[in-house]
Design an enzyme around this catalytic site. Sequence first.
Site, short mmCIF file in Angstrom:
data_model
loop_
_atom_site.label_atom_id
_atom_site.label_comp_id
_atom_site.label_asym_id
_atom_site.label_seq_id
_atom_site.Cartn_x
_atom_site.Cartn_y
_atom_site.Cartn_z
N HIS A 73 0.39 14.29 -16.49
CA HIS A 73 -0.53 13.19 -17.21
C HIS A 73 -1.38 12.60 -16.69
O HIS A 73 -2.91 12.22 -16.81
CB HIS A 73 -0.60 12.67 -18.48
CG HIS A 73 0.43 13.77 -18.96
ND1 HIS A 73 0.10 13.99 -20.34
CD2 HIS A 73 1.44 14.42 -19.14
CE1 HIS A 73 0.77 15.46 -20.38
NE2 HIS A 73 1.35 15.48 -20.24
N GLU A 204 0.12 19.06 -27.52
CA GLU A 204 0.96 19.57 -27.06
C GLU A 204 1.72 20.86 -27.40
O GLU A 204 1.80 20.91 -29.03
CB GLU A 204 2.06 18.45 -26.29
CG GLU A 204 2.66 18.26 -26.99
CD GLU A 204 4.46 17.46 -26.50
OE1 GLU A 204 4.77 18.43 -26.30
OE2 GLU A 204 4.43 16.72 -26.89
ZN LIG Z 1 4.93 13.61 -21.30
#
Ligand SMILES: [Zn+2]
Lengths: 538, 980
Positions: A73, A204
């Site tokens: 990320h 997600e």
């Molecule tokens: Zn993560």
Amino acid sequence: MAGIECLVLGAGQEVGKSCVIVSFGGKRIMFDCGMHMGYLDNRRYPDFSRIPDSSDFTKSLTCIIVTHFHLDHIGALPYFTEVCGYDGPIYMTYPTKALAPLMLEDYRKVMVDRRGEEEQFTSEHITTCLKKVTAVDLKQSIKVDDDLEIRAYYAGHVIGAAMFYAKVKDSAIVYTGDYNMTPDRHLGAASIDKFLHLDLVITESTYATTVRDSKYAREREFLKVVHECVAKGGKVLIPTFALGRAQELCILLDDYWERMNLKNVPIYFSAGLTLQANMYYKMLIGWTSQKIKDSYATRNAFDFKHVRSFERSMLNAPGPCVLFATPGMISGGFSLEVFKQWAPSEMNLVTLPGYCVAGTIGHKLMSGKATKIKIDKKTEVDVRCKIHQLSFSPHTDSKGIMDLVKFLSPKHVILVHGEKPKMATLKGKISSELGIKCYDPANNDVVHIPSSQYVKIDASEAFVHNCINPNPKHFESKADNDSDMGAKDTASMPVKEIEDKRVAEGILVMDKAKRPKAVHQNELLAMLGVEEHTIEFA
Amino acid sequence: METERLVWEKCDRELSCYTNIDSSDKTHLCCLKALASVRALIVNSSTSDETISRVLDTLVRILHHDQENIHHHVLKLLSDLALHRDLSHTTIFDTVYAYALGRKDASPLTAEALAVIVTSMERSQSFSKLSSSSELSENLFLLLCSSSSVSVRSWIILNAKRFNVGTCLLVTVFLGFTSDPYPYVRRAALDGLVSLKELANVQKHDLIESCYDRAVELLIDTNECVRSAATRVTIRYDCYPEEAADLPQLKESKVSEWGVVLATLYNEVGDKGWLDAVFIQVCAMVRDTSVEVRTVAFASLGQMKLVSEDLLLQTLSKKITIHFKKRKTIVLCTSKKFDLPASNVAGVFVHGLEDEFSEVRKSTCISLGKLTISYVQFAEEALNLLMDMLNDDITEVRLQCLQTMYHMATLDCLKVQQLHMHMFLSTLVDSNTLIRCATRKVLRLMKLTNLDMFNSAINGLLTNLDSYVEDEADIFNVLFKIGRGHSNFAVNFVKETFDEIEPSCEGELRIDKARVAAILVLAIAASLTHEQHISSILRRVLTYAIPFLGRISYSLRDVMSQDTLFAYLSYCSRFLHSPIAEIFGQEEHCFSVVEDASNPYSKEIIKHVTPLHQVSYGTSEINCQDNSWDPSHTFSSQEYQQKEATHAIGPVLKIVADTWPLIKSGCTDEVCRALRDCKEELATLSVDSDESDAGLLAFAYQYVRSMKLLGKVWMHFYPPRKFIGSRTGLLDLLVEKLDMNLRRMRYGFWGFSVEEELHILEFILLICVLRLSKPDICYRPTILKRLRSTLSCVEHLCQKGSIKPSDFARELNSFCQEESSDDDGLYYAFSSKRLVELFSLQQFVLGEKLKHIKADLSVPDNDSENPLPFIAGFPAAIPFEIWLHNVCSEDRLWLKLTVEEFTQYVFLTFDKHEDNDCLKKVALNVPFYTTPKAASFSLRACIGKECLFDDLQMAKGLGGPKHELTYLCNEKEVYFVTRS
Ligand SMILES: [Zn+2]
């Protein structure tokens, strides 16, 4: 430009290099700037050239928002700022800002110093990059500019992980990043406000189809094998990543040690990164779970009572013990060194993380009962110890995703950070069960969705007053005595019943300035400048 | 006194200046100061009454002026006056009341004035005043309801009941307020609805339904306090079935039982749809973001015990089961507007147990426990989850979890399995004392289904003992209880650990070891259960227990006294001379040493016992050289024993009396459980009781049995569930049994005090009354006759003991006299219900003189292998040997001989002059006349005593007894075979 445009640069139908560019209301936000750990070529970074006006990223992007410190990320951030030249605002939470350098530096070292790869960014890059970061607190509304407002919400997952809400004019979206709907020993569950009126949620979907039952079974199994091992005098090796899982397991063990009075069995942390991480955790106590926050006044839960630091000389000291060592997949370093020493004894125990990359010792141990493991050309280890695979996960399961989507009730959902076939299943479920439009774009796909627009209206004072106060008129008395009945039967008292028909009622008119306005019914005549006529029947 | 006067005068001056002359800002300040001083005067308890009454006058005067800006303060002072001073409530009331009425508006001042009125009334406790003053009623109420001040609206909701306002109106007003723009008003309105208990009597379904609908709407309110209140309301109404209002029970039910009654009614109606829908509705709340809402939601779920099992099972798993998927469509029958996906319930309790906040987890534990009563499978699966909670990091949650398990155990739905044991027993080494203690509490009741589980439980306790010496007493006690419940396993365990107990070869007895003592406790427990055939190994082990007497008896003090234990142990040790080889076979040699009376180990034991012995009996003259104990001491301890048995029966009878309210409320299961415990307790007592208190024990035993039967009978009359009612065949049997039992109590003993006899008679009356209400289990004239004769006995006894008859007996008496001539079933049903209400069961206090009238019957040398000879069709003689206990000369005894359908009675005469002997032995040759035409037959013989006061005439051919018999012995079977 009407509507919301999503350009998925990474984590589209895959896990790794999360990066989504969302443009709406004239703003363009980059959510996460991650790298893919599975590739060493140019696929490791998102394809930044696809960003519109890629000649000048600073101008093209309004801001970058990073949800948490995991490399998938944040890994590409120094590259993007220092190499690609982005110089605009970057937002992340305080813990992420604090821990990101540790992660990035560790990665850089592994890449460059150990594997001798070409350097993508330097230590200096990391430092200067993070200097540009604005740290934010949870639920703190931040005006990036006049139109764009962002807000972070607690996401669980790892310390400092956040979901981000972004609003431009009437359109609002939420980008979840990674999150966990179930609290664990050191982090709380994700939590976000309900009435956000969202056009879009980008979530997600790591476990798009898995439904996990109670986390306690996992904890119980872990504690049981560890306890049984040390009770028989064995040594337990817990190879783990330095941040997150290590603290979780350590809190679990420390608490268990305390309750079960196992003072005489030491728990060790291998030196280095881990201890430093513990120090950070101690400082970031406000981002942990309720229990840890509650007990903080008396004791910082990261001041582990039973944990000591490990000296290499203790490797072959007699007696039971538990040792946390990095790296998690026994791919080298100290955990491998310890593994070589301890694996040959059947008294000992080695735990493995839930996921191990192919090629690591962890992976070999996971795939079947290996009795002999070749470490290099010269060394072969005879594995007789017990192996226990952990199944803790900091990601939410499919029920959690459904719960969150249902809770936020956005108009559209985009799935990222998952495996393609499973995402398709979840997508179907979201649209059929919740009736919400759902997309699962691949990398570099663009999704267009319409955005909301609200019309603001004025309200007259009388109307507002009418809305917030009970109006005596609304109490309508209904005397219950039917005239015939009442006359005859004097004994029955008329029952007074009241109906309170309170609703905010008003009339929408356009005033002279062509602005819409809600007024109370009594004001209507005056407003229109009309006289009241009454009709009476003779 | 002087200062008081000065202060007051100054205040008075300034106040009157402000009110009469000049109300400028400057004087306003002075006025406020003056009022502050006035308050000081009021709250100071030494201020004289005279000053106070002046203060009151002035305050009242100010209220009449229209400087409203200080009215607020004045009202406050009046309220203080009402609170602190006993005088002048009337004045305050009248003034303020007039003031409130005069205002005719809905401003905060009016509300404040009303608040003062309420305070003054609360102090003077004259509530009647308010309700009688009709003016303080609807109009004022409605006026205040429409106030624009939020505080006034909240106040009026909280105090709505003080107004003379009808329930219907209240409900509507509250409903209106649930849409108030201010969350606290909404919350207050919801709470107001919950507290409206009269709603149960409101016949309007639509009203209740709209309450429910509003509550459901508010479940998605933006404010958390509203949501939590709504969750509570939802559940309240949702237990309310539409049909409920038609059922008479509802109206009679007391307020406190409301929820219970409604829930039960629900089941009766047989419609679970509504309840299920509500359950799903509340399930949707458990993922709320507010901790309070979640806590309340989980607590509410626990209230809904009657929800369908498949829904409940689904709450334990986040994965939706295939079976459950099919269901989805069926559920949503009742609530129209709200969509209720059944998937809401999936894994609800898992979420609750995983919650970040311990209060939510705790609430979940409690609710899970409550729901486990409903279904076996649910209980089992819920236990899997609960076990994991023992690993929770918050002590409170672990504790609650253990309490929940304890609760489950008392309700017999705790099915612990082998796989749970590790987790469960780990709490025995928890560093928290409370946790360990709670775990042991559960262990006491736990059923250990196999040897492995038993062994691990015992080992867990022994580990507990090792790590925490301070727990010793409790651990011993638990071991004892477990041992008694699982004696076979216990014997096994003791045998396996025999080596540890046996003095080691070095000749040193390990009396310091708590562990050894623990195993000995187990041995004692096991031996008590196996009383008849204690194996010699147990006997040997028990001998070793004597040195630990003090420690062990301390921990078992709730079970037996030290003397009893000592007597028991010494009793066991007397038989030590039997060969032990039978158990150990080839290992004999290891133990043979011990058999020698003069062996050093035994002596060592004796040495350790001696000091204890001295303490107990104050004598040191004990012959320690002899291996057998001094019989006189054993005897004296037996005396103790008798006393103890008598004393121990008291608490048992107390428990029995305590079950009466439970019986009345229909909690049959609880009653059975409690009484079963009583029986076990009595069985324990009978272990070491002897002849003299056998009577007491036997009586207590009968009494417990009767209560148990009563409990079973009861639910047919006042059923919590309707469907049982139809099975009258069973009821018939039960009532017969109960009657027989009561007869046995009445006639099978002698030496009753008047009170005791009355108690039994009332019990008998109660059954008659119950019978009367059901024509299918009674022939009414017979029962009425029995009623009258029993009543006359009662009357007689009351006169004799100059006791006032109970309300029940008195009412019953007048009922019998006025009894209507026509055979009106309803009349009886109604009267009997009324009469039963009057009945109350007192604790039975047993005197010590009670003698059990019983008999032993035998035919020497006769069994199925050695039958008596007979010739078919001819009389056959039977040589009976009869022992009669406590039979007195007035008793009419019969020997009853039965072959299949045929019965022959023989009247027993015996020498009536033998008086003081309570045991008589009679040898009797009785002819049996009608032997069947068969090669062999068996005959059942029994001795019965004629129940002289009983009404029933036995019209039997052979001149049998005129009254019903109560049997004094078990039936004896006599075998015959034709003479070849
Ligand atoms: Zn993560």
